[in-house]
Scaffold this motif. Sequence first.
Motif: not given
Length: 203
Positions: A81-94
């Motif tokens: 459920n996690m990924a490096p911030a800015g490389k798939g991690g963070g932001g909002e769902p679409t």
Amino acid sequence: MPYELPALPYPYDSLEPHLDKATLEFHHDKHHKGYVDGLNAALAKIEDARKSGDFALLQHYERLVAFHGAGHANHVQYWENMAPAGKGGGGEPTGALAEQIKKDFGSFENLKKELSAATVSVEGSGWGLLAWEPLGHRLITLSLLNHQNASFIGSHPLLICDAWEHAYYLKYQNKRADYVAAWWNLVNWADVSKRFAQATHHH
């Protein structure tokens, strides 16, 4: 076949500064491995009982299977459920997931507040969870105790946040809310959306 500890999907230092390398090393290599080992040990005891026909301690070992098995499953999902911030991690769902969140929570911000509260308010050790509940066709949040208590059987876990102290104590000490706030920077929404599609059969 015994259960095995899967490798982390990313390098140990790749979730910094939100989660530190030392925490990931302890958490994955020691704590998560402990649940895998405990699960295998409990299943071996049940296999012994099958051979001997003596099921006097079955209830005890079944409880261990539930505890260690859920601990293993929750951790596998937590890492994915996690990924490096800015490389798939963070932001909002679409997409479909974002629409369902808006329908069930009113907004993404509302979900964020509710799931954060569910995670921070866990008494003792547990998890905050966003799940798809198929009977009601809705998303729900849950505060799991330990690994498996207070779960809604039949619901599909989509996004899970570890609220056990070992998940954050080295970096955040007792400041669980600070850890949860930082964790949102690592949420891998592509993975959560994939789980949502599988749970709702929107392929």
